[in-house]
Design a protein around this motif. Structure first.
Motif, mmCIF file in Angstrom:
data_model
loop_
_atom_site.group_PDB
_atom_site.id
_atom_site.type_symbol
_atom_site.label_atom_id
_atom_site.label_comp_id
_atom_site.label_asym_id
_atom_site.label_seq_id
_atom_site.Cartn_x
_atom_site.Cartn_y
_atom_site.Cartn_z
ATOM 1 N N ASP A 76 17.468 15.843 -108.922
ATOM 2 C CA ASP A 76 16.560 15.366 -107.882
ATOM 3 C C ASP A 76 17.425 14.822 -106.749
ATOM 4 O O ASP A 76 18.091 13.797 -106.909
ATOM 5 N N ALA A 77 17.456 15.502 -105.617
ATOM 6 C CA ALA A 77 18.309 15.083 -104.506
ATOM 7 C C ALA A 77 17.951 13.697 -103.993
ATOM 8 O O ALA A 77 18.795 13.015 -103.406
ATOM 9 N N SER A 78 16.711 13.261 -104.203
ATOM 10 C CA SER A 78 16.284 11.960 -103.677
ATOM 11 C C SER A 78 16.642 10.797 -104.595
ATOM 12 O O SER A 78 16.504 9.639 -104.208
ATOM 13 N N ASN A 79 17.096 11.098 -105.805
ATOM 14 C CA ASN A 79 17.503 10.051 -106.747
ATOM 15 C C ASN A 79 19.007 9.895 -106.658
ATOM 16 O O ASN A 79 19.763 10.625 -107.302
ATOM 17 N N VAL A 80 19.470 8.927 -105.865
ATOM 18 C CA VAL A 80 20.904 8.795 -105.617
ATOM 19 C C VAL A 80 21.624 8.073 -106.746
ATOM 20 O O VAL A 80 22.856 8.096 -106.811
ATOM 21 N N ASN A 298 23.868 21.983 -96.382
ATOM 22 C CA ASN A 298 22.419 22.055 -96.530
ATOM 23 C C ASN A 298 21.969 21.570 -97.906
ATOM 24 O O ASN A 298 20.835 21.109 -98.073
ATOM 25 N N GLY A 299 22.833 21.668 -98.894
ATOM 26 C CA GLY A 299 22.478 21.238 -100.238
ATOM 27 C C GLY A 299 22.687 19.771 -100.504
ATOM 28 O O GLY A 299 22.457 19.317 -101.626
ATOM 29 N N VAL A 300 23.104 19.003 -99.496
ATOM 30 C CA VAL A 300 23.519 17.615 -99.724
ATOM 31 C C VAL A 300 22.380 16.601 -99.583
ATOM 32 O O VAL A 300 22.103 15.850 -100.514
ATOM 33 N N PRO A 301 21.684 16.490 -98.429
ATOM 34 C CA PRO A 301 20.689 15.412 -98.280
ATOM 35 C C PRO A 301 19.389 15.755 -99.004
ATOM 36 O O PRO A 301 19.053 16.920 -99.222
ATOM 37 N N SER A 302 18.646 14.723 -99.334
ATOM 38 C CA SER A 302 17.294 14.928 -99.857
ATOM 39 C C SER A 302 16.337 15.171 -98.699
ATOM 40 O O SER A 302 16.712 15.068 -97.524
ATOM 41 N N VAL A 307 21.257 10.489 -99.781
ATOM 42 C CA VAL A 307 22.351 11.380 -100.156
ATOM 43 C C VAL A 307 23.030 10.866 -101.422
ATOM 44 O O VAL A 307 23.365 9.682 -101.519
ATOM 45 N N LYS A 308 23.232 11.774 -102.364
ATOM 46 C CA LYS A 308 24.150 11.484 -103.479
ATOM 47 C C LYS A 308 25.560 11.650 -102.920
ATOM 48 O O LYS A 308 26.083 12.761 -102.850
ATOM 49 N N LEU A 337 18.354 17.724 -90.521
ATOM 50 C CA LEU A 337 18.933 16.965 -91.631
ATOM 51 C C LEU A 337 19.710 15.762 -91.110
ATOM 52 O O LEU A 337 19.644 14.669 -91.687
ATOM 53 N N ALA A 338 20.466 15.959 -90.027
ATOM 54 C CA ALA A 338 21.208 14.845 -89.435
ATOM 55 C C ALA A 338 20.254 13.733 -89.010
ATOM 56 O O ALA A 338 20.518 12.538 -89.244
ATOM 57 N N HIS A 339 19.141 14.105 -88.388
ATOM 58 C CA HIS A 339 18.141 13.109 -87.975
ATOM 59 C C HIS A 339 17.636 12.325 -89.174
ATOM 60 O O HIS A 339 17.551 11.086 -89.148
ATOM 61 N N ASP A 340 17.289 13.034 -90.251
ATOM 62 C CA ASP A 340 16.712 12.361 -91.418
ATOM 63 C C ASP A 340 17.713 11.401 -92.054
ATOM 64 O O ASP A 340 17.342 10.308 -92.501
ATOM 65 N N VAL A 341 18.988 11.801 -92.109
ATOM 66 C CA VAL A 341 19.998 10.918 -92.694
ATOM 67 C C VAL A 341 20.227 9.705 -91.799
ATOM 68 O O VAL A 341 20.300 8.565 -92.273
ATOM 69 N N LEU A 342 20.327 9.930 -90.490
ATOM 70 C CA LEU A 342 20.526 8.815 -89.566
ATOM 71 C C LEU A 342 19.356 7.837 -89.600
ATOM 72 O O LEU A 342 19.546 6.612 -89.526
ATOM 73 N N GLU A 343 18.149 8.364 -89.740
ATOM 74 C CA GLU A 343 16.993 7.463 -89.816
ATOM 75 C C GLU A 343 16.985 6.707 -91.139
ATOM 76 O O GLU A 343 16.672 5.510 -91.172
ATOM 77 N N HIS A 344 17.302 7.388 -92.224
ATOM 78 C CA HIS A 344 17.402 6.707 -93.520
ATOM 79 C C HIS A 344 18.420 5.573 -93.437
ATOM 80 O O HIS A 344 18.187 4.473 -93.964
#
Length: 729
Positions: A76-80, A298-302, A307-308, A337-344
């Motif tokens: 599960d990419a969202s479970n870090v 592309n396989g890195v962020p949830s 991110v794990k 994806l960059a936007h989502d990680v920066l917002e997280h």
């Protein structure tokens, strides 16, 4: 030819040793073959990361025969937090051996991929989707497996192609695909099970007949193959992650395997990848590394931006890791994806007081990592300039202002005007001191704050931020008693009492690491000394830069022979010693900025040859010995992001000055022409660079632009998309 035979012999002896060690494990107490499969690091092992929504499928590819060469883990990419192999949803008492394809021949003899004779890597599939390809032989039948993520609904496509390449008559075979457990259910041409609370399925979506064994949890596809015949079978791996209580998985499975939906997922993926940046050149090392890392990212962020950061190793998130990961995402065109990680990061990992997360928590003030402020602000401004999207800056104004001001608090600065604390860049606790990387990134953060000030409504703070940045840089370079320069080169750290910090205060570690087996050790040099050069904080061609890089060069081949740089002197390693790929990337960027292209090329070649160069996903370090930490070393996604950032920012030379695009290519000497199609805002930068050397002339959308005195060109302010032709001399 003699050298080739020598290398083949060495490889054979090494593999023979590994197999012997596994077979003799019962009597010697050494690790079994299953233990070796479960290790994070293993010689010549690589990992490929695929994703569809939050389904992260990690392919383990081995070149040594310790079991099936190609196996996959469902995460599960969202479970870090759950990053160990044992936490994979398809991991059972036999690891993930059930994920390996079996080709069943006469007398029910089953072949799986054999490490020494399996070839694997990234390809572009027939339908233009980046895919992981594995090629191997099942007796006289050539087997090709390709894996890719489809859409965003938890679907991994696994195509199997068979060639009757070395058979001499009709052969009846079966393909066998297994779930991790039995007591499964069948629906149409799919078999599914709920295992470890995760509903997961294998579906056959091509026309072949299937036989299902629900008791034991597998599907078999009977086939007849003749000499030179080609047979293609298309299957799907489907999993509901994160697990959903009360879900009607049977209904969902029916929807996901419908041919119209499968085609829709393909179209979604094709559209996504058509947008991502590309580089084309005859220099295969450049294209290999850029492609492999842009595919892997592309396989890195949830789906929500978490991110794990360290699969198989770390169970927390750092602001520094995720910020640097976005540099790679932005550089390669993964804007969403960059936007989502920066917002997280700003929403979930930075407090209202501007404190940045470290390993899933928050440190005492004396142990905060002050580099994280500058790393986030640099990444945010880089994203904003590249995409034109200012929404994060305006939406999180108050938090960003708190982040900017956090390291400027009086308890963190003293009369030198630099920041100081008891934590060093690599997270060891030392006596109170001034860390080069921390002060440099506070400086960077202030410079980025000035650029973002109009969006933040903080124009009135610009004079103060500029003044404070100047004070910090001047103190770093020229303070009369506490500067971070010594003997003409940057140093890593100086204590608040003025001494150069040369040793760890409280060295520790397992019994077989250098700090425990040696009486004397030193923390100099340190890869972070290269960062002010890589970031162009100082003139990268200055004497200070040259002497610093000569000092850092001592980290190469410290205790080994194959290249790569340690993060600091190996004598102070609290881990198994060995080169660190992401520390090596710091040095690569600095070498390139300094025009040391021979060193830069050698470093880049090492990154292409070492474990990770083929997959785009690198270990945190490459350990020298089979020591106590073999089971601990995992992948660090930061390194994956460093590679495309290097190519776009340093090799192609794309940067920004107050929002304007500036291009200063730095190709390797004797480089062939380079073409790049870089995603930029709502359009594209289509670069055509004739080769190495300084710019002689350039045009933008057919109109000549002036070459500036520093050898760069600035694009017109209204540039949104088009052709940039650069002719060099």
């Amino acid at each position: 030819m003699l050298k080739l035979k020598e290398n083949m012999l060495k490889k054979f002896v090494y593999n023979l040793f590994i197999i012997y060690a596994a077979l003799s494990s019962v009597s010697l107490g050494e690790p079994t073959a299953l233990d070796l499969q479960r290790r994070g690091f293993f010689k010549d092992r690589e990992y490929f990361f695929l994703r569809s929504g939050n389904l992260q499928y990690v392919i383990q590819a081995d070149r040594v025969d310790v079991g099936p060469a190609i196996m996959g883990y469902i995460f599960d990419a969202s479970n870090v937090k759950d990053t160990g192999k044992g936490s994979a949803f398809n991991h059972n008492d036999n690891g993930v051996r059930s994920s390996a394809l079996e080709v069943v021949m006469k007398n029910d003899f089953a072949f799986t991929a054999y490490g020494q004779q399996t070839r694997f890597g990234w390809i572009i599939s027939e339908d233009a989707i980046p895919s992981v390809q594995a090629i191997w032989w099942a007796d006289g039948i050539r087997v090709e497996e390709t894996f890719c993520g489809l859409g965003n609904d938890g679907v991994i496509r696994r195509n199997i192609t068979l060639y009757g390449g070395n058979i001499y008559g009709e052969e009846k075979i079966k393909l066998r695909l297994r779930l991790p457990a039995g007591n499964a259910a069948q629906q149409g041409k799919a078999i599914y099970v709920k295992f470890k609370d995760c509903s997961q399925a294998i579906a056959v979506v091509s026309e072949q007949q299937c036989n299902f064994n629900t008791n034991d949890g597998f599907v078999e596809i009977p086939l007849t193959i003749t000499p030179q015949q080609k047979i293609k079978v298309e299957t799907l791996i489907i999993a509901s992650v994160p697990p959903k209580d009360g879900e009607d998985f049977s209904q969902r499975l029916s929807q996901l395997t419908d041919s119209n939906n499968v085609n829709k997922f393909k179209i979604q993926s094709q559209g996504y990848w058509s947008n991502i940046s590309t580089i084309q050149t005859e220099d295969k090392l450049i294209t290999k590394l850029f492609d492999n890392t842009r595919y892997a990212l592309n396989g890195v962020p949830s789906a929500k931006g978490s991110v794990k950061v360290g699969p198989f190793q770390y169970g927390g998130e750092w602001v520094r890791d995720l910020s640097n990961i976005t540099l790679g995402l932005t550089s390669s065109g993964h804007f969403e994806l960059a936007h989502d990680v920066l917002e997280h990061l700003i929403r979930d990992m930075i407090t209202n007081n501007g404190v940045a997360m470290i390993d899933g928590g928050y440190a005492d003030p004396s142990r905060e990592q002050f580099d994280q402020t500058g790393e986030y602000l640099y990444a945010l401004r880089y994203y904003t300039d590249f995409t034109g999207d200012t929404s994060l800056v305006t939406a999180y104004r108050e938090k960003l202002l708190a982040l900017i001001e956090r390291p400027l608090r009086p308890e963190f600065r003293d009369k030198t005007l630099m920041v100081h604390n008891s934590r060093e860049f690599w997270e060891q606790t030392l006596t109170d001191g001034y860390e080069l990387a921390y002060n440099m990134y506070v400086y960077v953060g202030l410079r980025e704050a000035v650029k973002l000030a109009p969006l933040l409504g903080a124009e009135n703070q610009i004079p103060r931020w500029n003044k404070t940045a100047d004070e910090i840089l001047n103190a770093m370079v020229s303070h009369p008693t506490h500067s971070l320069v010594d003997n003409g080169h940057f140093i890593k750290r100086r204590s608040v009492t003025g001494e150069v910090t040369a040793r760890l205060t409280n060295p520790n570690g397992n019994s077989d690491v250098p700090t425990m087996v040696m009486n004397n050790h030193c923390i100099y040099p340190d890869a972070s000394q290269a960062l002010p050069i890589a970031m162009r904080i100082i003139d990268p061609k200055s004497e200070l830069a040259k002497k610093t890089l000569d000092e850092v060069e001592k980290l190469r081949d410290t205790r080994w022979f194959d290249g790569g740089y340690d993060r600091y002197d190996s004598s102070s390693s609290i881990n198994t010693p060995g080169p660190w790929p992401f520390a090596t990337c710091f040095i690569l960027r600095a070498q390139h900025e300094a025009g040391m292209f021979d060193r830069s090329r050698r470093t880049l070649q090492w990154l292409g040859d070492v474990e990770g160069g083929n997959s785009g996903s690198y270990y945190e370090e490459i350990p020298l010995i089979q020591g106590s930490q073999q089971n601990w070393i995992g992948i660090v996604q930061w390194t994956t992001a460093e590679i495309p950032f290097f190519f776009v920012r340093h090799y192609l030379g794309i940067e920004f000055e107050n929002g304007d695009v500036v291009i200063r290519p730095a190709l390797y000497p004797e480089s062939k022409p380079v073409k790049a199609d870089i995603r930029f805002r709502d359009g594209r930068m289509k670069l055509d660079i004739s080769g190495a050397g300084t710019i002689k002339k350039a045009t933008v959308n057919g109109k000549a632009v002036k070459v500036r005195p520093d050898g760069s060109i600035k694009l017109p302010k209204d540039f949104q998309s088009g052709d940039i032709v650069i002719r060099t001399k």
